[in-house]
Design an enzyme around this catalytic site. Structure first.
Site, PDB file in Angstrom:
ATOM      1  N   HIS A  22       0.847  -1.360  -0.341  1.00  0.00           N
ATOM      2  CA  HIS A  22      -0.009   0.051   0.177  1.00  0.00           C
ATOM      3  C   HIS A  22       0.940   1.427  -0.193  1.00  0.00           C
ATOM      4  CE1 HIS A  22      -3.662   2.266   1.100  1.00  0.00           C
ATOM      5  NE2 HIS A  22      -2.933   3.460   1.141  1.00  0.00           N
ATOM      6  N   GLU A  23       2.020   0.701   0.907  1.00  0.00           N
ATOM      7  CA  GLU A  23       2.880   2.343   0.924  1.00  0.00           C
ATOM      8  C   GLU A  23       3.147   2.454  -0.231  1.00  0.00           C
ATOM      9  OE1 GLU A  23       1.877   4.840   2.925  1.00  0.00           O
ATOM     10  OE2 GLU A  23       0.157   3.338   4.444  1.00  0.00           O
ATOM     11  N   HIS A  26       1.783   4.919  -2.310  1.00  0.00           N
ATOM     12  CA  HIS A  26       1.581   5.652  -2.780  1.00  0.00           C
ATOM     13  C   HIS A  26       3.184   6.378  -2.625  1.00  0.00           C
ATOM     14  CE1 HIS A  26      -1.878   6.255  -1.277  1.00  0.00           C
ATOM     15  NE2 HIS A  26      -1.819   5.556   0.364  1.00  0.00           N
TER      16      HIS A  26
END
Length: 343
Positions: A22-23, A26
């Site tokens: 997920h990170e 980003h």
């Protein structure tokens, strides 16, 4: 002791992978957009390991329950050219949704592995009925392919069971493909059995297997991804509308318990749970709640429509309130989990 260790290792693997992916979404889109990334961290709390490269701090923190990508100007006003607010709104939208998209992509690849472990793919085409099958007496026939239950499309065989379980009247309307034609069977009855005071669905027919080819595996994995994504949305809707009691809400403790149970059953159940968790995180993060990616996405879409940003102090205040709400929700869910574990 061995069971506890297996649960701990499996939980760290699942949480760590889901959070990292997920990170990473980003992080990569922020870097690609020219936004200054101050820190890329996996975990929360005290820092265990850290190093700096090209102006970005990479850190591993103690508690594997979250992570973050800290960007210049993300939560404070900044005039730096590499700040989040200076990037084009389209780029900022991509950065915001990238984490959720990466979770969905991870889920798809994990499901490829899950489907590949099966000896064959389960279809939705009826092969035979058990004696005195209620569904057969209600009009279902051998050779029928179930394509929808109560008007809701079935992507995989599990959707049939799931939709039957959501039906509270004991009957459902089925849309089937019979001899190339769509036919609606109204009020199809399905059997239930009671055990330990709870009602369980009984599937009274068998289905044909599908040959496991590369194309079929990819198609089934894609259908499973769509199925789990919709299941997450339906579960959230049921929770909000009161169809499911709020005390069924689970937090980190409940998830760890589920991971422990899945890991004790083998790799395939653990991977299936991993796929559900990462898809759940991807979908949940896009819900327009302040402090989530979906909340930030709303502000960015409004900015794109208005052609000017909303004052950052308002966005920061709304996100702070949303963060407090999420912490309260997590505490409540954790309390639910603990009360379930207590005798």
């Amino acid at each position: 002791m061995a069971s506890w260790l297996l649960t701990a290792l499996a939980s760290i693997f699942v949480f760590g992978l889901v959070i990292f992916v997920h990170e990473l979404g980003h992080f990569l889109t922020a870097k690609f957009s020219g936004i200054t990334v101050q820190e890329f961290a996996i975990g929360m709390g005290p820092t265990l390991v850290r190093f700096e490269r090209n102006g970005t701090i990479y850190a591993l923190r103690l508690l594997p329950i979250g992570g973050f990508v800290s960007m210049e100007g993300e939560d404070e006003e900044s005039e730096d050219e590499g700040s989040f607010t200076k990037a084009p709104v389209g780029n900022r939208i991509l950065v915001t949704v990238a984490g959720a998209c990466m979770n969905l992509i991870l889920g798809f690849f994990v499901l490829i592995a899950v489907v590949s472990m099966e000896s064959s793919i389960v279809s939705r085409t009826v092969a035979e009925f058990y004696p005195d099958a209620s569904t057969q007496q209600s009009g279902l026939q051998v050779g029928d392919t179930i394509i929808a239950v109560n008007g809701r499309r079935c992507f995989v065989a599990n959707d049939v069971s799931y939709e039957f379980a959501r039906t509270q009247e004991g009957t459902a309307d089925l849309t089937v493909l019979r001899d190339g034609e769509k036919i609606t069977l109204e009020d199809v009855v399905f059997d239930t059995a009671e055990q330990d005071g709870q009602q369980y669905l009984v599937i009274d027919f068998k289905v044909y297997p599908i040959e496991k080819t590369v194309l079929n595996v990819l198609k089934e994995a894609g259908n499973w991804t769509l199925s789990l994504a919709r299941m997450v949305i339906l579960s959230f809707t049921d929770l909000v509308t009161g169809r499911i009691a709020v005390n069924n809400l689970s937090g980190p403790v409940g998830i760890v318990s589920a991971i422990g149970q899945a890991s004790s059953l083998g790799l395939q159940p653990l991977l299936l749970l991993l796929a559900l968790i990462t898809i759940n995180l991807g979908i949940f993060n896009l819900i327009p709640i302040p402090a989530l990616d979906g909340g930030r996405l709303v502000f960015l879409i409004l900015e794109a429509i208005r052609k000017k940003p909303i004052q950052q102090k308002y966005e920061i205040a709304v996100n702070a309130a949303g963060f407090v709400l999420l912490i309260g929700l997590m505490v409540f869910a954790t309390f639910n989990d603990i009360t379930k574990l207590l005798p």
